[in-house]
Design an enzyme around this catalytic site. Structure first.
Site, PDB file in Angstrom:
ATOM      1  N   CYS A 163      -9.570   3.042  -3.515  1.00 57.23           N
ATOM      2  CA  CYS A 163      -9.225   2.142  -2.408  1.00 57.23           C
ATOM      3  C   CYS A 163      -9.310   2.783  -1.018  1.00 57.23           C
ATOM      4  O   CYS A 163     -10.076   2.354  -0.172  1.00 57.23           O
ATOM      5  CB  CYS A 163      -7.820   1.635  -2.604  1.00 57.23           C
ATOM      6  SG  CYS A 163      -7.635   0.831  -4.157  1.00 57.23           S
TER       7      CYS A 163
HETATM    8  N1  SAJ Z   1      -3.592  11.422   0.230  1.00 59.74           N
HETATM    9  C1  SAJ Z   1      -3.528  12.419   1.191  1.00 59.74           C
HETATM   10  N2  SAJ Z   1      -2.448  12.453   2.020  1.00 59.74           N
HETATM   11  C2  SAJ Z   1      -1.434  11.533   1.906  1.00 59.74           C
HETATM   12  C3  SAJ Z   1      -1.535  10.529   0.913  1.00 59.74           C
HETATM   13  C4  SAJ Z   1      -2.619  10.487   0.079  1.00 59.74           C
HETATM   14  O1  SAJ Z   1      -4.409  13.263   1.316  1.00 59.74           O
HETATM   15  O2  SAJ Z   1      -0.465  11.622   2.673  1.00 59.74           O
HETATM   16  C5  SAJ Z   1      -4.784  11.354  -0.631  1.00 59.74           C
HETATM   17  C6  SAJ Z   1      -4.447  11.436  -2.110  1.00 59.74           C
HETATM   18  O3  SAJ Z   1      -4.451  12.764  -2.538  1.00 59.74           O
HETATM   19  C7  SAJ Z   1      -5.580  10.640  -2.734  1.00 59.74           C
HETATM   20  C8  SAJ Z   1      -5.910   9.586  -1.683  1.00 59.74           C
HETATM   21  O4  SAJ Z   1      -5.377  10.067  -0.457  1.00 59.74           O
HETATM   22  O5  SAJ Z   1      -6.710  11.459  -2.932  1.00 59.74           O
HETATM   23  C9  SAJ Z   1      -5.320   8.208  -1.997  1.00 59.74           C
HETATM   24  O6  SAJ Z   1      -3.970   8.414  -2.217  1.00 59.74           O
HETATM   25  P1  SAJ Z   1      -2.996   7.171  -2.579  1.00 59.74           P
HETATM   26  O7  SAJ Z   1      -1.645   7.697  -2.871  1.00 59.74           O
HETATM   27  O8  SAJ Z   1      -3.104   6.115  -1.571  1.00 59.74           O
HETATM   28  O9  SAJ Z   1      -3.602   6.733  -3.994  1.00 59.74           O
HETATM   29  P2  SAJ Z   1      -4.225   5.374  -4.546  1.00 59.74           P
HETATM   30  O10 SAJ Z   1      -5.508   5.119  -3.851  1.00 59.74           O
HETATM   31  O11 SAJ Z   1      -4.208   5.451  -6.025  1.00 59.74           O
HETATM   32  O12 SAJ Z   1      -3.174   4.218  -4.261  1.00 59.74           O
HETATM   33  C10 SAJ Z   1      -3.314   3.452  -3.199  1.00 59.74           C
HETATM   34  C11 SAJ Z   1      -1.913   2.931  -2.949  1.00 59.74           C
HETATM   35  N3  SAJ Z   1      -1.110   4.100  -2.609  1.00 59.74           N
HETATM   36  C12 SAJ Z   1       0.101   4.078  -2.071  1.00 59.74           C
HETATM   37  O13 SAJ Z   1       0.507   3.094  -1.498  1.00 59.74           O
HETATM   38  C13 SAJ Z   1       0.944   5.296  -2.203  1.00 59.74           C
HETATM   39  C14 SAJ Z   1      -2.053   1.925  -1.918  1.00 59.74           C
HETATM   40  O14 SAJ Z   1      -2.565   2.484  -0.735  1.00 59.74           O
HETATM   41  C15 SAJ Z   1      -2.839   0.777  -2.448  1.00 59.74           C
HETATM   42  O15 SAJ Z   1      -1.882  -0.204  -2.867  1.00 59.74           O
HETATM   43  C16 SAJ Z   1      -3.666   1.122  -3.653  1.00 59.74           C
HETATM   44  O16 SAJ Z   1      -4.242   2.401  -3.470  1.00 59.74           O
HETATM   45  C17 SAJ Z   1      -4.714   0.044  -3.801  1.00 59.74           C
HETATM   46  O17 SAJ Z   1      -4.929  -0.347  -4.935  1.00 59.74           O
HETATM   47  O18 SAJ Z   1      -5.249  -0.402  -2.801  1.00 59.74           O
END
Ligand code: SAJ
Length: 442
Positions: free
Chosen positions: A278
Site C-alpha cells: 500500500c
Molecule cells: N515504515 C517505516 N517507518 C514508519 C512506518 C513504516 O519505514 O514509521 C515502513 C515499514 O517498515 C514498511 C512500510 O513502511 O516497510 C509500510 O509500513 P506499514 O506499517 O504502513 O505497513 P502496511 O503497508 O502493511 O500497513 C499499512 C497500514 N499500516 C498502518 O496503519 C500501521 C495502513 O497504512 C493501511 O491501512 C494498510 O497498509 C493498507 O492496507 O492500506
C-alpha cells in the site's frame, strides 16, 4: 446526509441472511479475512481465486497467509467456499472486488486485475446486484473505468439496474488489535440506493464505524490520502536521518523527545525503506491521476524519491563503515537479515530488502540471506548459520527473532559491522564494543 443514511442500523434477520449470497473476487490479504467474516455472519459466501493451491488449502481450513494468527483461526472454521469459478456471481446479492492494484516498473498504476475481474463478473451480472470495490484505486476509477466497462459488457445501467460502491480496504497485516472486524471504514456509492445497501451490509458485518461519504470519488480519495500521509511522514524522518547523520544527532532520540508532546506530533521512524502493498504504491495513483488533470504532485513525488533512496543509503552506510576498516565491500561476506517488508509477516511485496540485496550483489559483496518467515528466500537454514558465514550484517526487517541478537553472539561470530536498517538492536551496548554499529538515523 439524510437521517436514514447516517443512522440506519442493519437488522437483517438471520433467515434473510441465510438466503443472501456473497462472492468475493480475490482472496488475498484483503479478501480472505472479509470472506471469513461474511461467512461467520451467516451469508453464503464464495471466494474466487486463480490459485488452485490456495483454493485447496482454504477449503481444507489452512491459511495460505502465514504468521497471522487471527486469520489462521478464522480459516480453520471454514466459513466460506474457495473456488476458481465465477458461477456463484449470478446467484450473489453482493459482489466484492478485492484484487491487487499494483504499479508497473515505471510506477504507473496497473488496473489490469480490476479490469479483468470486472470482465469476468460482467458475464454473470444480474439486475439488482450490488458491486463493491475494496481494492485501492485512484479517484475516478470507479466512475471512469469500472462503470463503463460493466455497462458496455452487460447493457445494464449502473445506479439503476445494478449498484456500484467503493469501500477502501484498511488491512494492517500482522496487527494484533486492528482487524477486518473492528477497523472503521468509509463507503461511497454511485447512487443513494447503492449507498444505503452498502451501509446496511457493512454495518451488519463490522463492529467499527461505517462512515458514508459524499460520493464514490471521495471514498477513493480517502484511502489514497491515508497512505500518502504515511508515506510523506516516513520520507520526512528518512530525510532527517540523512541530515542528522552528518550533524551527529541521534534522530531516534529526537523522535522520542518530540513524542512527549501530547498533541500535534505523530511519530514515524526512519528505516532502510518503505515496502508493502500500500504505502509505497498508493501515492503513485494520486500522482498519476492528478497529472492527467494537469496537476503536478511535486511533494508526493519527492517523498517517494526520498523513500526509494533508502535501500542504497543503507548500503552506503555499510560501505563507509567497511572503508573505516580499510575493507572494500567487494568480496566481503554480508549477512542480510530479513526479506519481508515489515516485522513478523511473510510478505516481501515492494520490500526494500530486495533492493538492498540487488545493490549488495552489484557491489560485489558475498550475500547470505535469512528470513524465518520466508525460508524459500533464505540461503541458510537459520540465524546461527548466517552469522557463521558473515563478516558484516544488514538488518532489513525487524522480526522479533532478530531483536534478540546479542552482543556476545555477534562477537563470537567475529561480526565487524552491523547496519541496523530498522533500528531494532540495542545500539548503546553494541557501540561499547569494537563492532561498528550504524542505525538509520542513529
Ligand atoms: N515504515 C517505516 N517507518 C514508519 C512506518 C513504516 O519505514 O514509521 C515502513 C515499514 O517498515 C514498511 C512500510 O513502511 O516497510 C509500510 O509500513 P506499514 O506499517 O504502513 O505497513 P502496511 O503497508 O502493511 O500497513 C499499512 C497500514 N499500516 C498502518 O496503519 C500501521 C495502513 O497504512 C493501511 O491501512 C494498510 O497498509 C493498507 O492496507 O492500506
Amino acid at each position: 446526509m439524510s437521517r436514514d443514511i447516517k443512522k440506519n442500523k442493519f437488522k437483517v434477520k438471520r433467515k434473510k441472511r441465510k438466503s443472501m449470497m456473497i462472492t468475493i473476487v480475490g482472496i488475498g490479504y484483503v479478501g480472505l479475512p472479509l470472506a471469513c467474516l461474511c461467512g461467520e455472519k451467516g451469508y453464503k459466501t464464495f471466494g474466487i481465486s486463480k490459485d488452485r493451491k490456495k483454493i485447496n488449502q482454504i477449503n481444507n481450513g489452512i491459511s495460505p497467509i502465514k504468521g497471522d494468527i487471527y486469520l489462521e483461526k478464522m480459516i480453520s472454521r471454514k466459513f466460506f467456499t474457495a473456488t476458481s469459478s465465477y458461477d456463484s456471481i449470478s446467484k450473489s446479492d453482493i459482489i466484492i472486488i478485492c484484487v491487487p492494484t499494483p504499479v508497473d516498473e515505471r510506477y504507473n498504476p496497473d488496473l489490469t486485475p480490476v479490469k479483468q475481474s470486472c470482465r469476468n463478473i460482467a458475464k454473470h451480472l444480474k439486475k439488482g446486484q450490488l458491486i463493491i470495490i475494496e481494492s485501492t484505486v485512484n479517484p475516478g476509477v470507479c466512475e471512469e473505468v469500472v462503470k463503463p466497462l460493466l455497462e458496455e459488457a452487460t447493457g445494464l445501467q449502473a445506479g439503476k439496474d445494478f449498484y456500484l460502491a467503493h469501500c477502501p480496504e484498511r488491512i494492517n497485516p500482522g496487527d494484533p488489535h486492528w482487524n477486518v472486524r473492528n477497523i472503521p471504514r468509509c463507503v461511497g456509492a454511485l447512487s443513494r440506493q447503492g449507498l444505503l445497501k452498502s451501509l446496511k451490509f457493512y454495518r451488519h458485518i463490522l463492529e467499527g464505524e461505517v462512515r458514508p461519504m459524499k460520493s464514490i470519488k471521495e471514498a477513493e480519495a480517502t484511502k489514497i490520502i491515508e497512505n500518502s500521509f504515511r508515506d510523506i511522514n516516513i520520507a520526512f524522518v528518512n530525510e532527517l536521518a540523512k541530515s542528522f547523520e552528518v550533524l551527529g544527532i541521534d534522530l531516534m532520540d529526537v523522535i522520542e523527545g518530540a513524542s512527549t508532546k501530547p498533541f500535534a506530533f505523530m511519530a514515524h521512524y526512519p528505516s532502510c525503506g518503505v515496502g508493502g502493498h500500500c504505502i509505497p504504491v498508493d501515492p503513485y495513483y494520486l500522482i498519476e491521476r492528478a497529472k492527467l488533470a494537469g496537476f503536478d504532485h511535486r511533494f508526493l513525488k519527492l517523498a517517494r524519491e526520498i523513500n526509494n533512496s533508502m535501500p542504497s543509503y543503507t548500503v552506503d552506510l555499510l560501505i563507509k563503515s567497511l572503508n573505516d576498516l580499510k575493507k572494500s565491500i567487494r568480496g566481503t561476506k554480508v549477512g542480510l537479515l530479513g526479506m519481508a517488508y515489515k516485522a513478523n509477516v511473510a510478505d516481501m511485496r515492494e520490500s526494500p530488502a530486495v533492493d538492498i540485496m540487488k545493490i549488495l550483489k552489484k557491489q560485489g559483496a558475498m550475500v547470505e540471506v535469512f528470513d524465518p518467515y520466508l525460508p524459500d528466500q533464505s540461503t541458510v537454514k537459520n540465524l546461527e548459520e548466517l552469522l557463521k558465514k558473515s563478516e558484516a550484517l544488514i538488518i532489513a526487517t525487524d522480526h522479533n527473532e532478530f531483536k534478540q541478537l546479542s552482543l556476545s553472539l555477534l562477537k563470537k561470530n567475529g561480526i565487524k559491522v552491523v547496519i541496523d536498517g530498522k533500528n531494532c538492536l540495542n545500539n548503546k551496548l553494541i557501540k561499547k564494543s569494537k563492532i561498528i554499529y550504524k542505525g538509520v538515523g542513529r
